[in-house]
Write a protein that holds these residues in place. Structure first.
Motif: not given
Length: 632
Positions: A550, A552-553, A559-560
């Motif tokens: 989680t 990146e959130k 994302d990625g």
């Protein structure tokens, strides 16, 4: 009908007599406009951020005398203003005279006291002691006074009653933080509204600008107005003030909130103006109007920086600046900003190439100067760098030891720092002194966070105007300057597109796509989590988020990126520890010695981000998580 004037003006910190002159002029104007009440901001006579000047009795007497003159001017008008209040017979906890951050009301040349009050003024109840604030160091609060008097704090929070045009008004008057009570055990505003049948709430403030803060204030004060069915007058100051290491802009943005919570009147940010509106005593309502409050973040950042830099230069009497122009994005944005603020005729751009600087960045530096139509010079440094290195390596050390050798060998890393120091300490500082100017520090917040700069080199300068902006904000500001301010591409697209690089070695060759070790698309957000999260992230948090998938959130990056940059857990952990060690290690020493920073974010370095040089620390849980991840 009662006519109310909200007076948003530039308060000069530590200059009470200057502020009094302005206030008397606004009072005269308000009388000419048939205003019944004029409201000035919090600490409008002394200013707010003045450090230990609060400990000077002579200064306090000056503030008292200025307040008395303003009270005497309250004929045919009610004046509400902020000032320091002193009880010379009592002591603060530090043994100095008792001081209150106070709100005064005056009518017919006399002070109007709150109902059944201990003092003839209202005292600030909630003292902020977070971020840039340090109120309890200097001021006594209502809560502290209540403890001293063996009573409840609520018993000391009273409304003012005043008669205007044969109408009796009951006004609930609070100071700044008293309206932001969600995280405090009491709410002064709710206490005032309970069983008092108020006609209006008046909040006088000294509230520094922070990105996003005004939107939150609109929600908070709109709710207050709607909940209590009472109009709320919020009056804030403009100007800049500082606490040594951090410079804050005060944006004003004074607002009147109608009983339904809508915005009835709004004074544009950074404008010195008296705004008038009618208060209908029968309905306790004001007529809602449309407002053009700006919500674009980068526009707000530009306004804060432009206003803050301009005022800071005026305060230190600096009219010219020298900027080291590298062909990169940070110096390009700095150049465009300063040219807009003080005029290109007062800006000297200097390109200082070594053997590692590409023709690409040298050409872009020249193009920037041409686009801005400002003075430009090229001063190569390689000859001096070679001389310095040769001098170091060929000067024998006397009385040498095992720890200090007879001959000093200059590593490639040290050679990079020599370049940076030569540019700043020799060329930029010397040129600035020669033409009666100052030279800028162009560091961004990501670099400042991990100390990716050279002490006494590119971290030098009279002001770090961009050091509270992450790299992605620097790019947004570049686009904004081109599109909205200059209406042409003064910052070349190639500057925006080129890989960020210090160009201090062959390993940073921009023509080969090589650049800074900071991967800004990810590290901007990682570093931001260290600093700007209210619950600041530590390596333990980061590693847990990485394990849970989680991260990146949680930090807000795209994302990625984690899989793109870090194929293995070992890669991720090595990167995390590299930057955490720098952030909580040497970077602190650099930040302590860095120039003052212009604040725009929710947590700026300097006095806002309090730091101790304790070195990096990893929790036991972090070490356990690390072991689990690496064992897989």
């Amino acid at each position: 009908m009662i006519k109310v004037c909200s007076c948003q003006f530039e308060v000069e910190a530590g200059r009470p007599s200057d502020n009094l002159v302005k206030m008397l002029s606004f009072v005269k104007e308000a009388k000419g406009n048939n205003a019944d009440i004029i409201i000035f901001p919090e600490m409008s006579i002394p200013g707010y951020f003045i450090g230990d000047t609060w400990d000077s009795s002579a200064f306090l007497h000056e503030c008292e005398e200025c307040g008395q003159e303003l009270v005497a001017a309250a004929t045919d008008i009610v004046i509400i203003f902020g000032n320091i209040a002193i009880d010379w017979k009592k002591k603060n906890r530090d043994g100095r005279c008792r001081k209150y951050n106070a709100l005064f009301m005056a009518q017919n040349g006399h002070i109007v006291a709150p109902m059944d009050s201990v003092y003839p003024f209202a005292i600030k109840t909630l003292h902020p002691n977070y971020r840039e604030f340090d109120d309890s160091r200097y001021f006594y609060s209502t809560a502290m006074l209540a403890t001293e008097l063996h009573t409840e704090t609520a018993n000391l929070i009273k409304p003012f009653t005043v008669t205007i045009n044969d109408q009796k008004l009951k006004l609930g008057c609070i100071l700044c933080e008293d309206g932001w009570s969600d995280d405090y055990p009491i709410s002064p505003l709710d206490i005032l509204c309970a069983n008092n049948n108020l006609d209006a709430i008046i909040n006088i403030s000294a509230s520094p600008y922070t990105l996003g803060k005004n939107n939150k204030r609109h929600r908070v004060f709109s709710q207050h107005a709607k909940k209590n069915n009472i109009p709320v007058f919020y009056v804030n100051k403009i100007g800049i003030q500082n606490n040594g290491k951090t410079v804050y802009t005060f944006d004003g943005s004074s607002t009147v909130y109608a009983v339904d919570g809508s915005i009835a009147s709004y004074t544009p940010a950074y404008s010195e103006a008296a705004s008038y509106i009618a208060l209908n005593n029968e309905t306790t309502a004001v007529q809602p109007i449309n407002s053009d409050i700006e919500t674009n973040d980068i526009s707000c950042i530009y306004k804060a920086l432009s206003y803050g830099i301009s005022k800071f230069l005026q305060k230190i009497h600096m009219k010219k600046v020298v900027i080291g122009i590298s062909g990169g994005i940070d110096s390009a944005v700095a150049a465009a900003l300063y040219c807009q603020i003080i005029g290109p005729e007062n800006v000297l751009l200097v390109n200082m190439p070594s053997i590692y600087n590409s023709a690409t960045t040298k050409d872009l530096s020249k193009e920037m100067a041409q686009n801005l139509n400002c003075a430009y010079a090229v001063m190569p440094i390689q000859e001096v760098i070679d001389f310095t290195i040769n001098q170091f390596e060929n000067t024998p050390i006397q009385n040498f030891s095992q720890n200090i050798p007879e001959k000093i060998k200059i590593s490639s890393f040290v050679a990079e720092n020599i370049q940076a120091r030569d540019r700043s300490a020799r060329i930029l500082a010397g040129l600035a002194a020669a033409i009666g100017a100052g030279f800028t520090c162009n560091a961004n917040k990501a670099e400042t966070t991990v100390g990716y700069s050279t002490l006494y080199g590119d971290q030098s300068g009279f002001l770090a105007a961009l050091a509270d902006l992450w790299k992605y904000q620097i790019y947004e500001l570049a686009e904004y300057l081109n599109n909205e301010i200059y209406h042409k591409q003064v910052i070349p697209q190639a500057v925006i597109d080129i890989v960020p690089s210090a160009e201090l070695s062959a390993e940073q060759n921009v023509n080969e796509g090589k650049g800074d070790p900071i991967k800004y698309l990810y590290h901007d957000y990682l570093f931001r989590s260290f600093v700007e999260r209210w619950d600041k992230a530590t390596p333990e948090d980061i590693l847990q988020w990485y394990k849970d998938g989680t991260i990146e959130k949680e930090i807000g990056c795209a994302d990625g990126l984690i899989n793109k940059y870090f194929p293995t857990a070992n890669d991720f952990i090595n990167d995390l520890e590299r930057w955490w060690n720098l952030f909580s290690g040497m970077a602190i020493a650099k930040r302590i010695q860095a120039p003052p920073i212009m604040a725009v974010s929710r947590r700026a370095y300097g006095f806002d981000q309090r730091e101790a040089q304790n070195g990096p620390y990893y929790t036991r849980r972090y070490k356990k998580l690390k072991q689990e991840l690496l064992s897989k």
